[in-house]
Design a protein around this motif. Structure first.
Motif, PDB file in Angstrom:
ATOM      1  N   VAL A  93      -0.215  18.121  -3.954  1.00  0.00           N
ATOM      2  CA  VAL A  93      -0.413  16.401  -4.214  1.00  0.00           C
ATOM      3  C   VAL A  93       0.997  16.383  -3.237  1.00  0.00           C
ATOM      4  O   VAL A  93       0.937  14.945  -2.946  1.00  0.00           O
ATOM      5  N   VAL A  94       1.898  16.859  -3.081  1.00  0.00           N
ATOM      6  CA  VAL A  94       3.060  16.309  -1.960  1.00  0.00           C
ATOM      7  C   VAL A  94       2.069  15.895  -0.358  1.00  0.00           C
ATOM      8  O   VAL A  94       2.944  15.055   0.314  1.00  0.00           O
ATOM      9  N   PHE A  95       1.439  17.077   0.061  1.00  0.00           N
ATOM     10  CA  PHE A  95       0.701  16.750   1.500  1.00  0.00           C
ATOM     11  C   PHE A  95      -0.566  15.617   1.178  1.00  0.00           C
ATOM     12  O   PHE A  95      -0.209  14.586   1.969  1.00  0.00           O
ATOM     13  N   GLU A  96      -0.749  15.502   0.416  1.00  0.00           N
ATOM     14  CA  GLU A  96      -1.794  14.165  -0.405  1.00  0.00           C
ATOM     15  C   GLU A  96      -0.962  12.990   0.043  1.00  0.00           C
ATOM     16  O   GLU A  96      -1.519  11.561   0.384  1.00  0.00           O
ATOM     17  N   CYS A  97       0.082  13.023  -0.744  1.00  0.00           N
ATOM     18  CA  CYS A  97       1.475  12.011  -0.643  1.00  0.00           C
ATOM     19  C   CYS A  97       1.721  11.477   0.965  1.00  0.00           C
ATOM     20  O   CYS A  97       0.874  10.768   1.206  1.00  0.00           O
ATOM     21  N   LEU A  98       2.056  12.974   1.344  1.00  0.00           N
ATOM     22  CA  LEU A  98       2.094  12.880   2.483  1.00  0.00           C
ATOM     23  C   LEU A  98       0.983  12.132   4.118  1.00  0.00           C
ATOM     24  O   LEU A  98       0.903  11.226   5.239  1.00  0.00           O
ATOM     25  N   ARG A  99      -0.634  12.373   3.389  1.00  0.00           N
ATOM     26  CA  ARG A  99      -1.333  12.564   4.032  1.00  0.00           C
ATOM     27  C   ARG A  99      -1.987  10.769   4.172  1.00  0.00           C
ATOM     28  O   ARG A  99      -2.433   9.591   5.107  1.00  0.00           O
ATOM     29  N   SER A 100      -1.919   9.945   2.860  1.00  0.00           N
ATOM     30  CA  SER A 100      -2.286   9.293   2.380  1.00  0.00           C
ATOM     31  C   SER A 100      -1.200   7.721   3.207  1.00  0.00           C
ATOM     32  O   SER A 100      -1.600   7.109   4.015  1.00  0.00           O
ATOM     33  N   GLN A 101       0.658   8.290   3.270  1.00  0.00           N
ATOM     34  CA  GLN A 101       1.151   7.410   4.108  1.00  0.00           C
ATOM     35  C   GLN A 101       1.275   7.515   5.439  1.00  0.00           C
ATOM     36  O   GLN A 101       1.274   6.196   5.988  1.00  0.00           O
ATOM     37  N   ARG A 102       0.628   8.008   5.933  1.00  0.00           N
ATOM     38  CA  ARG A 102       0.331   8.932   7.721  1.00  0.00           C
ATOM     39  C   ARG A 102      -1.272   7.556   7.783  1.00  0.00           C
ATOM     40  O   ARG A 102      -1.088   6.968   8.481  1.00  0.00           O
ATOM     41  N   ARG A 103      -2.392   7.589   7.227  1.00  0.00           N
ATOM     42  CA  ARG A 103      -3.577   7.423   6.674  1.00  0.00           C
ATOM     43  C   ARG A 103      -3.075   5.287   6.661  1.00  0.00           C
ATOM     44  O   ARG A 103      -3.646   4.787   7.822  1.00  0.00           O
ATOM     45  N   VAL A 132       5.482  14.223 -11.123  1.00  0.00           N
ATOM     46  CA  VAL A 132       6.270  13.539 -12.854  1.00  0.00           C
ATOM     47  C   VAL A 132       4.853  14.550 -13.726  1.00  0.00           C
ATOM     48  O   VAL A 132       5.973  15.281 -14.399  1.00  0.00           O
ATOM     49  N   ALA A 133       3.541  14.478 -13.876  1.00  0.00           N
ATOM     50  CA  ALA A 133       3.205  14.728 -14.922  1.00  0.00           C
ATOM     51  C   ALA A 133       2.733  16.598 -14.704  1.00  0.00           C
ATOM     52  O   ALA A 133       3.122  16.935 -15.790  1.00  0.00           O
ATOM     53  N   LEU A 134       2.382  16.827 -13.332  1.00  0.00           N
ATOM     54  CA  LEU A 134       2.829  18.142 -12.927  1.00  0.00           C
ATOM     55  C   LEU A 134       4.196  18.956 -13.600  1.00  0.00           C
ATOM     56  O   LEU A 134       4.659  20.057 -13.733  1.00  0.00           O
ATOM     57  N   LEU A 135       5.367  17.708 -13.116  1.00  0.00           N
ATOM     58  CA  LEU A 135       6.567  19.509 -13.340  1.00  0.00           C
ATOM     59  C   LEU A 135       6.613  19.427 -14.649  1.00  0.00           C
ATOM     60  O   LEU A 135       7.388  20.221 -15.333  1.00  0.00           O
ATOM     61  N   LEU A 136       6.709  17.622 -15.665  1.00  0.00           N
ATOM     62  CA  LEU A 136       7.195  17.813 -17.009  1.00  0.00           C
ATOM     63  C   LEU A 136       5.241  18.366 -18.176  1.00  0.00           C
ATOM     64  O   LEU A 136       5.955  18.577 -19.030  1.00  0.00           O
ATOM     65  N   ALA A 137       4.784  18.976 -17.674  1.00  0.00           N
ATOM     66  CA  ALA A 137       3.530  19.348 -18.377  1.00  0.00           C
ATOM     67  C   ALA A 137       4.172  20.580 -18.891  1.00  0.00           C
ATOM     68  O   ALA A 137       4.474  21.951 -17.846  1.00  0.00           O
ATOM     69  N   PRO A 138       3.649  21.257 -19.844  1.00  0.00           N
ATOM     70  CA  PRO A 138       4.009  23.334 -20.572  1.00  0.00           C
ATOM     71  C   PRO A 138       3.247  24.004 -19.745  1.00  0.00           C
ATOM     72  O   PRO A 138       1.823  22.923 -19.918  1.00  0.00           O
ATOM     73  N   ALA A 168       0.888  -1.436   0.224  1.00  0.00           N
ATOM     74  CA  ALA A 168      -0.072  -0.094   0.010  1.00  0.00           C
ATOM     75  C   ALA A 168       0.647   1.598   0.097  1.00  0.00           C
ATOM     76  O   ALA A 168       1.106   1.907  -0.609  1.00  0.00           O
ATOM     77  N   GLN A 169       1.537   1.264   0.522  1.00  0.00           N
ATOM     78  CA  GLN A 169       2.834   2.398   0.601  1.00  0.00           C
ATOM     79  C   GLN A 169       3.794   2.684  -0.948  1.00  0.00           C
ATOM     80  O   GLN A 169       3.489   3.134  -0.930  1.00  0.00           O
ATOM     81  N   TRP A 170       4.169   1.202  -1.324  1.00  0.00           N
ATOM     82  CA  TRP A 170       3.915   1.326  -2.972  1.00  0.00           C
ATOM     83  C   TRP A 170       3.723   1.933  -3.614  1.00  0.00           C
ATOM     84  O   TRP A 170       4.239   2.673  -4.265  1.00  0.00           O
ATOM     85  N   LEU A 171       2.647   1.761  -3.559  1.00  0.00           N
ATOM     86  CA  LEU A 171       1.165   1.979  -4.374  1.00  0.00           C
ATOM     87  C   LEU A 171       0.587   3.254  -4.161  1.00  0.00           C
ATOM     88  O   LEU A 171       0.829   4.279  -5.439  1.00  0.00           O
ATOM     89  N   SER A 172       1.033   4.232  -2.733  1.00  0.00           N
ATOM     90  CA  SER A 172       0.494   5.558  -2.986  1.00  0.00           C
ATOM     91  C   SER A 172       1.730   6.158  -3.397  1.00  0.00           C
ATOM     92  O   SER A 172       1.587   7.157  -4.036  1.00  0.00           O
ATOM     93  N   LEU A 173       2.735   5.617  -3.204  1.00  0.00           N
ATOM     94  CA  LEU A 173       3.740   6.415  -3.103  1.00  0.00           C
ATOM     95  C   LEU A 173       4.354   6.619  -4.658  1.00  0.00           C
ATOM     96  O   LEU A 173       4.531   7.587  -5.589  1.00  0.00           O
ATOM     97  N   LEU A 174       3.610   5.774  -5.620  1.00  0.00           N
ATOM     98  CA  LEU A 174       4.125   4.940  -7.229  1.00  0.00           C
ATOM     99  C   LEU A 174       2.812   6.445  -8.036  1.00  0.00           C
ATOM    100  O   LEU A 174       3.147   6.980  -8.780  1.00  0.00           O
ATOM    101  N   LEU A 175       1.108   6.538  -7.488  1.00  0.00           N
ATOM    102  CA  LEU A 175       0.658   7.306  -7.671  1.00  0.00           C
ATOM    103  C   LEU A 175       0.802   8.591  -7.484  1.00  0.00           C
ATOM    104  O   LEU A 175       0.915   9.662  -8.087  1.00  0.00           O
ATOM    105  N   HIS A 176       1.095   8.820  -6.464  1.00  0.00           N
ATOM    106  CA  HIS A 176       1.142  10.386  -6.697  1.00  0.00           C
ATOM    107  C   HIS A 176       2.501  10.976  -6.741  1.00  0.00           C
ATOM    108  O   HIS A 176       2.513  12.002  -7.158  1.00  0.00           O
TER     109      HIS A 176
END
Length: 132
Positions: A49-59, A27-33, A14-22
């Motif tokens: 997105v970063v804060f949601e990733c942290l929240r997901s890991q905490r949950r 990456v999509a936000l960084l690469l988009a023009p 679950a932790q890896w899947l969450s990190l992968l999706l976030h």
């Protein structure tokens, strides 16, 4: 009397899947023009997105602890008795339980195979299939 009992561990899957999706979202936000006038929006989205990733890991980490399946579709988890609502959704690797407490609180609980040992996983699946 408990039909099944386990000490849930943190699910690495679950932790890896969450990190992968976030990570894909970042990456999509960084690469988009992005036009220069939308820099503030871009930074806000990236921060969210970063804060949601942290929240997901905490949950995910908050799901560990003692859990027991009791008679007649009851589950004891986090010192609360929950009623399993509806038929649990089960795959080979995960179980989704929709729970409701006596006070009306609702919770969706994902149980992943790597959060318990194999014998406990098999026994839980058998008990849930027998309940519904």
């Amino acid at each position: 009397m408990a039909l099944w009992r386990s000490e849930l561990r943190v699910s690495w899957q679950a932790q890896w899947l969450s990190l992968l999706l976030h990570g894909v979202a970042v990456v999509a936000l960084l690469l988009a023009p992005w036009p220069a006038r939308l820099t503030v929006v871009w930074m806000l989205l990236l921060t969210l997105v970063v804060f949601e990733c942290l929240r997901s890991q905490r949950r995910i980490r908050s799901r560990e602890g003692d859990i027991a399946l009791l008679d007649d579709g009851q589950l004891q988890w986090r010192q609360t008795h929950w009623r399993i609502g509806g038929r649990p959704w089960m795959t080979q690797w995960a179980i989704l339980l929709t729970l409701r407490s006596a006070t009306g609180e609702r919770e969706k609980l994902w149980l992943l195979r790597d959060s318990m040992n194999e014998a406990e996983w098999r026994q839980l699946r058998q008990q849930l299939l027998a309940l519904h």
